[in-house]
Design an enzyme around this catalytic site. Sequence first.
Site, mmCIF file in Angstrom:
data_model
loop_
_atom_site.group_PDB
_atom_site.id
_atom_site.type_symbol
_atom_site.label_atom_id
_atom_site.label_comp_id
_atom_site.label_asym_id
_atom_site.label_seq_id
_atom_site.Cartn_x
_atom_site.Cartn_y
_atom_site.Cartn_z
ATOM 1 N N CYS A 142 -0.291 15.233 -33.545
ATOM 2 C CA CYS A 142 -1.668 14.707 -33.264
ATOM 3 C C CYS A 142 -2.762 15.636 -33.518
ATOM 4 O O CYS A 142 -3.146 16.272 -34.256
ATOM 5 C CB CYS A 142 -1.713 13.718 -31.979
ATOM 6 S SG CYS A 142 -3.043 12.917 -31.918
ATOM 7 N N HIS A 235 1.918 9.719 -32.917
ATOM 8 C CA HIS A 235 2.918 9.990 -31.824
ATOM 9 C C HIS A 235 4.121 9.323 -31.705
ATOM 10 O O HIS A 235 4.645 8.528 -30.754
ATOM 11 C CB HIS A 235 2.029 9.470 -30.492
ATOM 12 C CG HIS A 235 1.054 10.577 -30.246
ATOM 13 N ND1 HIS A 235 1.429 11.647 -29.707
ATOM 14 C CD2 HIS A 235 -0.300 10.284 -30.182
ATOM 15 C CE1 HIS A 235 0.081 12.262 -29.238
ATOM 16 N NE2 HIS A 235 -0.854 11.763 -29.920
ATOM 17 N N GLU A 237 6.814 10.594 -30.842
ATOM 18 C CA GLU A 237 7.623 11.108 -29.655
ATOM 19 C C GLU A 237 7.462 10.187 -28.481
ATOM 20 O O GLU A 237 7.910 10.112 -27.437
ATOM 21 C CB GLU A 237 7.496 12.554 -29.298
ATOM 22 C CG GLU A 237 5.868 12.623 -28.435
ATOM 23 C CD GLU A 237 4.639 12.698 -29.357
ATOM 24 O OE1 GLU A 237 4.806 12.198 -30.457
ATOM 25 O OE2 GLU A 237 3.528 12.827 -28.953
HETATM 26 N N1 LIG Z 1 -3.268 10.262 -28.041
HETATM 27 C C1 LIG Z 1 -3.874 11.360 -26.738
HETATM 28 C C2 LIG Z 1 -4.443 12.133 -27.379
HETATM 29 C C3 LIG Z 1 -3.526 13.491 -27.812
HETATM 30 O O1 LIG Z 1 -3.114 13.130 -28.959
HETATM 31 C C4 LIG Z 1 -4.635 10.422 -25.800
HETATM 32 O O2 LIG Z 1 -5.320 9.524 -25.790
HETATM 33 O O3 LIG Z 1 -4.782 11.212 -24.776
#
Ligand SMILES: N[C@@H](CCO)C(=O)O
EC number: 2.3.1.31
Length: 312
Positions: A142, A235, A237
């Site tokens: 990410c 994501h 994971e």
């Molecule tokens: N998806 C995460 C950020 C890190 O990739 C969030 O919304 O906190």
Amino acid sequence: MPIKIPDDLPARRTLETEGVMVLGEADAVRQDIRPLRIGLLNLMPNKIKTETQFARLLGATPLQVELTLVKITNHVARNTAEGHISSFYRDFEDIKGERFDGFVITGAPVETLPFADVTYWDELRRILDWTQTNVHSLLTICWGAQAATHHFHGMPKHRLEEKAFGVFSHRNLAPASPFLRGFSDDFAIPVSRWTEMRREDIPASSGLTVLMEADETGLCLLDDPAHRALHMFNHVEYDSGSLADEYFRDIDAGLPVKLPANYFPKDDPANPPKNQWRSHAHLLFGNWINQLYQTTPFDLADVGGVAKELAA
Ligand SMILES: N[C@@H](CCO)C(=O)O
Ligand SMILES: CC(=O)SCCNC(=O)CCNC(=O)[C@H](O)C(C)(C)COP(=O)(O)OP(=O)(O)OC[C@H]1O[C@@H](n2cnc3c(N)ncnc32)[C@H](O)[C@@H]1OP(=O)(O)O
């Protein structure tokens, strides 16, 4: 199968309950093999959940993996108890003389900021450079992947009109890649970001190959052989409930976030979400560990090729 983590790391109890084989110090030394050394630079605010997510995936192959938890030097975590950090994490400054077969850099909820406004941007750039001499294979996730493709390839980050949020169908663009061995033609992966990197910004001479992509949310996984790296913008994971946690957190923070797509049954946040991506996550991490094992030098001192002097 076996992952070696400290006996009192909270992930241990969670993983043992799930049937993941977790090794303690004493059992690990009885196996007369060199474990794969994998570092996890954990930039996520929910550090314990994130440790557990990666330990689960790294611990599901037949190889012994020794996990080292790494933090930005002198970063004081806002959302994790100091006792947990001091017990289980090491500063990058303290591990930079060591070598790793694999190194994972997580996401971070800082993707709406310009890279230079992230307090640890300079250190992260040093870490990315260090992986080129001290790590055999790098996996970025990410925001970590956005940072890496910006640093290594100059790719810009673009702001989205609304958060790319939900579970989206992705296409397998490289069935012959060892990283996609066994993957179906399409598969579901969670996405959660306010920004994106774009296919048209991939420099022609970069050697980057797109391995996974989604119609709605674009680039997902890039192979970067010049840097012995994989960059995953989404994501895979995540736990079943991670997007729900982020949804309620963002709502509480007053952010203009929509319901995650294709996630809550009947689009009702009261319904517990079904996990549609667990098997792909295991497959991807299994393939990555397999590649690591096939290609990493026997002697860790040879990892990264010719060692270069690290900047002080
Ligand atoms: N998806 C995460 C950020 C890190 O990739 C969030 O919304 O906190
Ligand atoms: C149309 C619109 O405006 S959409 C706006 C969308 N905006 C955003 O997404 C803003 C970016 N993010 C945030 O506002 C928040 O991080 C949220 C909402 C995602 C989470 O809120 P909170 O949990 O209150 O954030 P919090 O202050 O704890 O920070 C989260 C993590 O980011 C880190 N962080 C925050 N700002 C920075 C920064 N400038 N540099 C480095 N790390 C930072 C924090 O240290 C923390 O990590 P840690 O727990 O390891 O210390």
